[in-house]
Write a protein that holds these residues in place. Structure first.
Motif, PDB file in Angstrom:
ATOM      1  N   LEU A   1       6.850  15.828   9.817  1.00 50.88           N
ATOM      2  CA  LEU A   1       7.570  16.189   8.593  1.00 50.88           C
ATOM      3  C   LEU A   1       6.759  17.240   7.841  1.00 50.88           C
ATOM      4  O   LEU A   1       5.672  16.949   7.341  1.00 50.88           O
ATOM      5  CB  LEU A   1       7.752  14.947   7.696  1.00 50.88           C
TER       6      LEU A   1
ATOM      7  N   GLU B   1       9.560  22.103   0.604  1.00 56.02           N
ATOM      8  CA  GLU B   1       9.806  22.321  -0.824  1.00 56.02           C
ATOM      9  C   GLU B   1       8.515  22.448  -1.623  1.00 56.02           C
ATOM     10  O   GLU B   1       8.480  23.077  -2.677  1.00 56.02           O
ATOM     11  CB  GLU B   1      10.696  21.221  -1.408  1.00 56.02           C
TER      12      GLU B   1
ATOM     13  N   ARG C   1      11.180  20.451   7.607  1.00 57.73           N
ATOM     14  CA  ARG C   1      12.306  20.039   6.765  1.00 57.73           C
ATOM     15  C   ARG C   1      12.632  21.166   5.792  1.00 57.73           C
ATOM     16  O   ARG C   1      11.756  21.618   5.044  1.00 57.73           O
ATOM     17  CB  ARG C   1      11.962  18.759   6.001  1.00 57.73           C
TER      18      ARG C   1
ATOM     19  N   LYS D   1      11.959  15.548  -6.885  1.00 61.66           N
ATOM     20  CA  LYS D   1      11.210  16.718  -6.412  1.00 61.66           C
ATOM     21  C   LYS D   1      11.379  17.915  -7.335  1.00 61.66           C
ATOM     22  O   LYS D   1      11.271  19.060  -6.917  1.00 61.66           O
ATOM     23  CB  LYS D   1      11.688  17.101  -5.013  1.00 61.66           C
TER      24      LYS D   1
ATOM     25  N   ARG E   1      20.982  17.321  -4.645  1.00 63.04           N
ATOM     26  CA  ARG E   1      19.657  17.225  -4.036  1.00 63.04           C
ATOM     27  C   ARG E   1      19.731  17.532  -2.548  1.00 63.04           C
ATOM     28  O   ARG E   1      20.793  17.400  -1.941  1.00 63.04           O
ATOM     29  CB  ARG E   1      19.174  15.778  -4.215  1.00 63.04           C
TER      30      ARG E   1
ATOM     31  N   MET F   1      17.639  13.655   8.254  1.00 59.48           N
ATOM     32  CA  MET F   1      16.904  12.564   7.636  1.00 59.48           C
ATOM     33  C   MET F   1      17.909  11.441   7.418  1.00 59.48           C
ATOM     34  O   MET F   1      19.021  11.680   6.934  1.00 59.48           O
ATOM     35  CB  MET F   1      16.367  12.968   6.255  1.00 59.48           C
TER      36      MET F   1
ATOM     37  N   GLU G   1      18.165   8.576   5.146  1.00 61.07           N
ATOM     38  CA  GLU G   1      17.487   8.038   3.959  1.00 61.07           C
ATOM     39  C   GLU G   1      18.473   7.628   2.860  1.00 61.07           C
ATOM     40  O   GLU G   1      18.083   7.380   1.723  1.00 61.07           O
ATOM     41  CB  GLU G   1      16.458   9.044   3.429  1.00 61.07           C
TER      42      GLU G   1
ATOM     43  N   GLY H   1      13.717   8.178   6.592  1.00 55.07           N
ATOM     44  CA  GLY H   1      12.913   8.377   5.382  1.00 55.07           C
ATOM     45  C   GLY H   1      12.979   7.117   4.537  1.00 55.07           C
ATOM     46  O   GLY H   1      13.868   6.966   3.697  1.00 55.07           O
ATOM     47  N   THR H   2      12.030   6.217   4.760  1.00 56.84           N
ATOM     48  CA  THR H   2      12.121   4.918   4.068  1.00 56.84           C
ATOM     49  C   THR H   2      11.838   5.028   2.570  1.00 56.84           C
ATOM     50  O   THR H   2      12.244   4.157   1.811  1.00 56.84           O
ATOM     51  CB  THR H   2      11.175   3.886   4.709  1.00 56.84           C
TER      52      THR H   2
ATOM     53  N   ASP I   1      13.060   7.211   0.387  1.00 55.45           N
ATOM     54  CA  ASP I   1      14.350   7.350  -0.291  1.00 55.45           C
ATOM     55  C   ASP I   1      15.312   6.235   0.090  1.00 55.45           C
ATOM     56  O   ASP I   1      16.124   5.816  -0.727  1.00 55.45           O
ATOM     57  CB  ASP I   1      14.982   8.713   0.020  1.00 55.45           C
TER      58      ASP I   1
ATOM     59  N   ARG J   1      12.526   5.697  -7.267  1.00 59.22           N
ATOM     60  CA  ARG J   1      11.233   5.659  -6.580  1.00 59.22           C
ATOM     61  C   ARG J   1      10.064   5.998  -7.501  1.00 59.22           C
ATOM     62  O   ARG J   1       8.923   5.664  -7.194  1.00 59.22           O
ATOM     63  CB  ARG J   1      11.237   6.545  -5.329  1.00 59.22           C
TER      64      ARG J   1
ATOM     65  N   CYS K   1       9.362   8.573   9.133  1.00 63.28           N
ATOM     66  CA  CYS K   1       8.423   9.439   8.411  1.00 63.28           C
ATOM     67  C   CYS K   1       8.220   9.038   6.959  1.00 63.28           C
ATOM     68  O   CYS K   1       7.602   9.761   6.191  1.00 63.28           O
ATOM     69  CB  CYS K   1       8.850  10.903   8.513  1.00 63.28           C
ATOM     70  N   GLY K   2       8.732   7.861   6.561  1.00 63.33           N
ATOM     71  CA  GLY K   2       8.447   7.377   5.203  1.00 63.33           C
ATOM     72  C   GLY K   2       7.043   6.797   5.157  1.00 63.33           C
ATOM     73  O   GLY K   2       6.398   6.603   6.209  1.00 63.33           O
TER      74      GLY K   2
HETATM   75  C1  PEP Z   1      11.354   9.698   2.606  1.00 62.44           C
HETATM   76  O1  PEP Z   1      12.221   9.764   1.729  1.00 62.44           O
HETATM   77  O2  PEP Z   1      10.995   8.635   3.142  1.00 62.44           O
HETATM   78  C2  PEP Z   1      10.662  10.916   3.070  1.00 62.44           C
HETATM   79  C3  PEP Z   1       9.870  10.904   4.106  1.00 62.44           C
HETATM   80  O3  PEP Z   1      10.846  12.060   2.383  1.00 62.44           O
HETATM   81  P1  PEP Z   1      10.263  12.321   0.920  1.00 62.44           P
HETATM   82  O4  PEP Z   1       9.256  11.247   0.619  1.00 62.44           O
HETATM   83  O5  PEP Z   1       9.675  13.677   0.976  1.00 62.44           O
HETATM   84  O6  PEP Z   1      11.479  12.247   0.072  1.00 62.44           O
END
Ligand code: PEP
Ligand code: MG
Length: 358
Positions: A76, A80, A115, A123, A140, A211, A213, A234-235, A237, A247, A284-285
């Protein structure tokens, strides 16, 4: 879950006393982690199941962390963050091209999952012309890019121009409906056609992934998988949108954990669907950075872990200590439990002592 030496708390302008307290802890963590990171061979369970360990990175500087911590590629790249502090529209194609060229040169031979801009929500504000009552539920990620084609196209042009220099995958953020994937692929296709007509060389194959998420993406994973080459869970989100907890909320909700039964069941659903469609899936979270959760995630079928490079060594270490049979037993047990406390206690009792030594 596992009590790491890092708690995610940022202390601004620390006192000498605070520095004296944390400096040795940070040094010890970094030395231990780098020492563990020397192991470069593919991580595998005791029965020889191979697991890929990738890094989550956010800047060109972060590239220097990949090799020391034993990352096999980038799972990942949060693009951004490259423009943070700048007006998004002022980030030109040429400026991006030079950055992405550097990225591809520095990662020769490694897989790079890039990404595209995930702006909005926590963000930072994506569109200054429109105030939104709830940005996390607003314009978003991919929604913003599809509404702001010139920004999306200029990022894609810069990216595709360097695509033939390595192994590039494009990852779409915050997909909540398959139509977004279809539309994004059309934009990628258009950009590729234009660049080819202009004489640019483009990689023969660029994988496009989504993703996962947002709960709607989990539930319609089959539809999304049909359109994608791969998916990435993406855990961070997924927790926010499933448990309805912002979050960045400061309140301590005891159920707001990645091991919440809803999240575990969702990962189970996603991996099963991805297998059915023969597509690769990565996680990838932040959850992928916790060694305590490694047996559970292996049991759920995760074979690609992507996390901040410095957490790769303990994750690798944990992978080498479990068998797939054991991981499946852990998964079955966790799926039978009812709440975060039960799951946490079970995992801590089973793997806490092993992890304490990392
Ligand atoms: C997620 O949401 O788990 C993720 C990996 O992306 P980000 O933390 O950048 O939103
Ligand atoms: Mg996310």
């Amino acid at each position: 879950v596992y009590k790491r030496q890092s708690t995610g708390v940022v202390i601004v302008d620390p006192s000498d006393e605070t520095l004296a307290k944390y400096e040795p802890i940070a040094k010890e963590f970094s030395t231990r982690s780098k020492k563990m990171g020397q192991k470069k061979e593919a991580a595998q369970t005791t029965d020889g199941t191979k697991v890929t360990l990738l890094g989550n990175i956010e800047s060109i500087d972060d590239l220097s962390l990949l090799i020391p911590y034993g990352a096999q590629g980038i799972g990942l790249f949060r693009s951004e963050f490259l423009f943070f502090g700048k007006e998004l529209r002022s980030f030109s194609e040429e400026e991006q091209y030079h950055l992405y060229k550097l990225l591809m040169e520095e990662t020769k031979g490694l897989e790079v999952t890039f990404r595209v801009f995930d702006v909005g929500g926590d963000k930072g504000k994506a569109d200054f012309s429109q105030a939104e009552p709830n940005p996390a539920l607003g314009c978003r990620g991919i929604r913003f890019l599809l509404k702001n084609r010139e920004i999306f196209s200029s990022q894609l042009r810069a990216l595709l121009r360097v695509s033939s220099e390595g192994r590039l995958n494009i990852l779409l953020p915050l997909v909540s409906d398959v139509s977004e994937v279809i539309e994004a692929k059309q934009v990628i296709q258009e950009v590729a056609i234009n660049l080819t007509a202009e004489g640019s060389q483009i990689a023969e194959e660029i994988q496009v992934g989504a993703m996962i998420e947002v709960p709607s993406a989990v539930i319609t994973a089959d539809l999304i998988l049909k359109e994608c080459d791969f998916i990435s869970i993406g855990t961070n989100d997924l927790m926010q949108y499933t448990l309805a907890v912002d979050r960045s909320n400061k309140e301590d909700y005891s159920f707001y954990k990645a091991i919440h039964p809803s999240i575990i069941r969702m990962i189970d659903m996603i991996v099963k669907k991805a297998k059915e469609y023969g597509k690769s899936v990565s996680l990838c979270g932040e959850m992928a950075a916790d060694p305590l959760l490694v047996p559970l995630l292996l049991g759920l079928g995760i074979r690609n872990f992507s996390c901040s490079p410095r957490y790769i060594p303990p994750v690798r270490e944990m992978i080498t200590r479990v068998s797939l049979d054991e991981a499946c037993e852990v998964k079955d047990k966790v799926l039978s439990l009812e709440n975060v406390d039960q799951i946490e206690n079970f995992l801590k009792e089973t793997y806490g002592p092993a992890i304490a030594g990392f």
